[in-house]
Write an enzyme that holds these catalytic residues in place. Structure first.
Site, PDB file in Angstrom:
ATOM      1  N   ARG A  84     -27.109  26.356 -83.390  1.00 54.01           N
ATOM      2  CA  ARG A  84     -27.842  27.928 -84.224  1.00 54.01           C
ATOM      3  C   ARG A  84     -27.702  27.377 -85.211  1.00 54.01           C
ATOM      4  NH1 ARG A  84     -30.593  28.287 -80.517  1.00 54.01           N
ATOM      5  NH2 ARG A  84     -30.761  30.371 -79.049  1.00 54.01           N
TER       6      ARG A  84
ATOM      7  N   HIS B  13     -37.065  23.920 -85.442  1.00 56.26           N
ATOM      8  CA  HIS B  13     -36.385  24.140 -84.222  1.00 56.26           C
ATOM      9  C   HIS B  13     -36.857  23.993 -82.421  1.00 56.26           C
ATOM     10  CE1 HIS B  13     -33.919  28.029 -82.527  1.00 56.26           C
ATOM     11  NE2 HIS B  13     -33.809  27.559 -81.407  1.00 56.26           N
TER      12      HIS B  13
HETATM   13  P1  NDP Z   1     -22.907  25.984 -72.742  1.00 48.39           P
HETATM   14  O1  NDP Z   1     -22.391  27.862 -72.843  1.00 48.39           O
HETATM   15  O2  NDP Z   1     -23.029  25.657 -71.422  1.00 48.39           O
HETATM   16  O3  NDP Z   1     -21.693  25.483 -74.176  1.00 48.39           O
HETATM   17  C1  NDP Z   1     -21.666  26.260 -74.634  1.00 48.39           C
HETATM   18  C2  NDP Z   1     -19.845  25.581 -74.925  1.00 48.39           C
HETATM   19  O4  NDP Z   1     -19.503  25.396 -76.052  1.00 48.39           O
HETATM   20  C3  NDP Z   1     -19.220  25.228 -74.457  1.00 48.39           C
HETATM   21  O5  NDP Z   1     -18.560  23.871 -74.084  1.00 48.39           O
HETATM   22  C4  NDP Z   1     -17.404  26.396 -74.694  1.00 48.39           C
HETATM   23  O6  NDP Z   1     -16.549  26.450 -74.738  1.00 48.39           O
HETATM   24  C5  NDP Z   1     -18.008  25.749 -76.654  1.00 48.39           C
HETATM   25  N1  NDP Z   1     -17.534  26.939 -76.827  1.00 48.39           N
HETATM   26  C6  NDP Z   1     -18.191  28.446 -77.034  1.00 48.39           C
HETATM   27  N2  NDP Z   1     -17.136  29.237 -77.560  1.00 48.39           N
HETATM   28  C7  NDP Z   1     -16.394  28.264 -78.418  1.00 48.39           C
HETATM   29  C8  NDP Z   1     -15.215  28.511 -79.622  1.00 48.39           C
HETATM   30  N3  NDP Z   1     -14.962  29.051 -80.660  1.00 48.39           N
HETATM   31  N4  NDP Z   1     -14.690  27.187 -79.724  1.00 48.39           N
HETATM   32  C9  NDP Z   1     -14.775  26.012 -79.329  1.00 48.39           C
HETATM   33  N5  NDP Z   1     -15.788  26.060 -78.361  1.00 48.39           N
HETATM   34  C10 NDP Z   1     -16.510  26.913 -77.725  1.00 48.39           C
HETATM   35  O7  NDP Z   1     -24.417  27.011 -73.676  1.00 48.39           O
HETATM   36  P2  NDP Z   1     -24.800  25.087 -73.824  1.00 48.39           P
HETATM   37  O8  NDP Z   1     -25.155  24.452 -73.824  1.00 48.39           O
HETATM   38  O9  NDP Z   1     -26.316  25.510 -72.598  1.00 48.39           O
HETATM   39  O10 NDP Z   1     -26.781  25.695 -75.074  1.00 48.39           O
HETATM   40  C11 NDP Z   1     -25.467  25.270 -76.201  1.00 48.39           C
HETATM   41  C12 NDP Z   1     -26.366  26.401 -77.553  1.00 48.39           C
HETATM   42  O11 NDP Z   1     -27.003  25.181 -77.523  1.00 48.39           O
HETATM   43  C13 NDP Z   1     -26.781  27.001 -76.506  1.00 48.39           C
HETATM   44  O12 NDP Z   1     -26.321  28.888 -77.610  1.00 48.39           O
HETATM   45  C14 NDP Z   1     -28.677  27.749 -77.902  1.00 48.39           C
HETATM   46  O13 NDP Z   1     -27.998  27.912 -79.251  1.00 48.39           O
HETATM   47  C15 NDP Z   1     -28.441  26.256 -78.697  1.00 48.39           C
HETATM   48  N6  NDP Z   1     -29.535  25.816 -77.754  1.00 48.39           N
HETATM   49  C16 NDP Z   1     -30.452  25.444 -79.059  1.00 48.39           C
HETATM   50  C17 NDP Z   1     -31.721  25.040 -78.559  1.00 48.39           C
HETATM   51  C18 NDP Z   1     -33.105  23.841 -79.759  1.00 48.39           C
HETATM   52  O14 NDP Z   1     -33.749  23.773 -79.148  1.00 48.39           O
HETATM   53  N7  NDP Z   1     -32.200  23.674 -81.091  1.00 48.39           N
HETATM   54  C19 NDP Z   1     -32.347  24.974 -77.311  1.00 48.39           C
HETATM   55  C20 NDP Z   1     -31.602  25.490 -76.601  1.00 48.39           C
HETATM   56  C21 NDP Z   1     -29.802  25.353 -76.452  1.00 48.39           C
HETATM   57  P3  NDP Z   1     -16.087  26.030 -72.576  1.00 48.39           P
HETATM   58  O15 NDP Z   1     -16.593  25.120 -71.713  1.00 48.39           O
HETATM   59  O16 NDP Z   1     -14.357  25.809 -73.080  1.00 48.39           O
HETATM   60  O17 NDP Z   1     -16.550  27.311 -72.601  1.00 48.39           O
HETATM   61  C1  OXD Z   2     -32.295  27.830 -76.717  1.00 49.33           C
HETATM   62  C2  OXD Z   2     -33.128  27.129 -77.574  1.00 49.33           C
HETATM   63  O1  OXD Z   2     -31.894  29.073 -76.810  1.00 49.33           O
HETATM   64  O2  OXD Z   2     -34.096  27.161 -78.157  1.00 49.33           O
HETATM   65  O3  OXD Z   2     -32.922  27.279 -75.143  1.00 49.33           O
HETATM   66  O4  OXD Z   2     -32.923  27.670 -79.122  1.00 49.33           O
END
Ligand code: NDP
Ligand code: OXD
Length: 315
Positions: free
Chosen positions: A230, A278
């Site tokens: 993000r 994005h």
């Molecule tokens: P998940 O919720 O599956 O994974 C999030 C990961 O981040 C987990 O491993 C979590 O740790 C870790 N995490 C969260 N907070 C912290 C912290 N404070 N310190 C350390 N680790 C942390 O999310 P997704 O993988 O499905 O998606 C991730 C992000 O990708 C979305 O939230 C979105 O913002 C972004 N995204 C962007 C897109 C784009 O087109 N650019 C498309 C889709 C998504 P733990 O496993 O230990 O809980």
């Molecule tokens: C998502 C994105 O969160 O596209 O899936 O950013």
């Protein structure tokens, strides 16, 4: 009959309506606002960047579905109804993100931007090329997306480390967890890939202090940042300052503090920056309507919803 409302900003809702009508003609799906439907009729809200106050007005909601993996665009609503919030976890979206990560890691690793410049200048420059095994890639966030990307990078031969809240066991990936292991993780990252969610804990985490902790003795001579998580994870002024000071060698950015990226941002024309609008992992209406319909049918049959968000942690 339970109604579904698409509450969407910035995207065209029509492909979603068309897909739902094709896959489930029995369902009543509208795009919000709709003059013929009152807020109390809506059972399921399907949202992307919903305008403030709209979700708060649906008094009879059963659940809210984010039309993406991230939910920060929904959790910012101050009066969010207290119903389950479901996010996207789908192989189509995951594969798209892994394509993006592999593309950009490989682009930096293979020095493709320099080779493009050589070609533009009609220059035959034989640049040294190291193997993937010489490059350490650190993936911040080992959730649905980070784990898959990390596994694919491992298959390509990179040395892969990952950082998350809790420790992970992933073949070929060294796991670092929590704040206490962040500096060690950064020091072992020649290319940093960020796939964290935006939460109060991660806001502005990609800043100059962090960039200065990245490894500077990798094959590229300076570390590289790839952020597809993000925009509010990053401090853009710090990215520019670190690029200008040589603390970062290059950056690939798919997400920005303000989207669309303002035309006067220096990121647009910076020679070491690669920008994408994005679109690292677009939400595909066909794949995601099937996913949402499956969940709604299960929920209507009395089963639990999957991939619900923990409102305390924000992801
Ligand atoms: P998940 O919720 O599956 O994974 C999030 C990961 O981040 C987990 O491993 C979590 O740790 C870790 N995490 C969260 N907070 C912290 C912290 N404070 N310190 C350390 N680790 C942390 O999310 P997704 O993988 O499905 O998606 C991730 C992000 O990708 C979305 O939230 C979105 O913002 C972004 N995204 C962007 C897109 C784009 O087109 N650019 C498309 C889709 C998504 P733990 O496993 O230990 O809980
Ligand atoms: C998502 C994105 O969160 O596209 O899936 O950013």
């Amino acid at each position: 009959m339970t109604k579904l409302a698409l509450v969407i900003s910035r995207w065209d809702p029509q492909p979603w309506i068309d897909r739902f009508q094709h896959l489930a003609p029995e369902l009543d799906v509208c795009k919000w606002p709709d003059d013929n439907i009152s807020p109390g009729d809506i059972g399921y809200a399907l949202a992307w960047q919903p305008p403030e106050g709209v979700l708060a007005g649906f008094q009879n909601l059963k659940a809210i579905f984010s039309l993406g993996a991230g939910v920060d665009h929904i959790l910012r609503e101050p009066k969010l109804p207290d119903v389950p919030l479901v996010r996207v976890v789908d192989p189509d979206l995951t594969m798209r993100m892994s394509e993006y990560v592999c593309l950009h890691v490989l682009m930096h690793h293979r020095q493709q931007r320099l080779l493009d410049a050589d070609q533009a200048n009609t220059e035959w420059t034989e640049r040294p090329q190291w193997s993937a095994s010489a490059m350490r890639v650190g993936v911040m966030g080992l959730g649905e997306l980070g784990r898959d990307a990390a596994e694919k990078l491992d298959h390509l031969g990179f040395q892969v480390n990952g950082w998350s809240n809790s420790a992970k066991q992933i073949d070929g990936v060294t796991s670092y967890a929590g704040k206490s292991e962040l500096d060690a993780f950064l020091g072992a990252s020649d290319i940093l890939v960020c796939l964290l969610p935006h939460t109060p804990d991660t806001h502005g985490i990609l800043n100059r202090d962090l960039f200065r902790k990245l490894s500077s003795d990798g094959p590229l001579g300076a570390p590289v940042l790839i952020n597809a998580g993000r925009g509010k994870l990053q401090v853009e002024a710090d990215i520019l300052a670190s690029l200008d000071a040589g603390e970062l060698g290059a950056a690939t950015l798919d997400v920005f503090e303000t989207e669309p990226l303002p035309t006067d941002s220096r990121l647009w024309n910076h020679p070491q920056v690669t920008l994408t609008p994005h679109n690292a992992a677009d939400s595909d209406p066909d794949a995601l309507c099937r996913y949402i319909l499956g969940q709604i049918r299960q929920h209507e049959a009395g089963e639990d919803l999957q991939n619900t968000v923990n409102r305390q942690t924000g992801y």
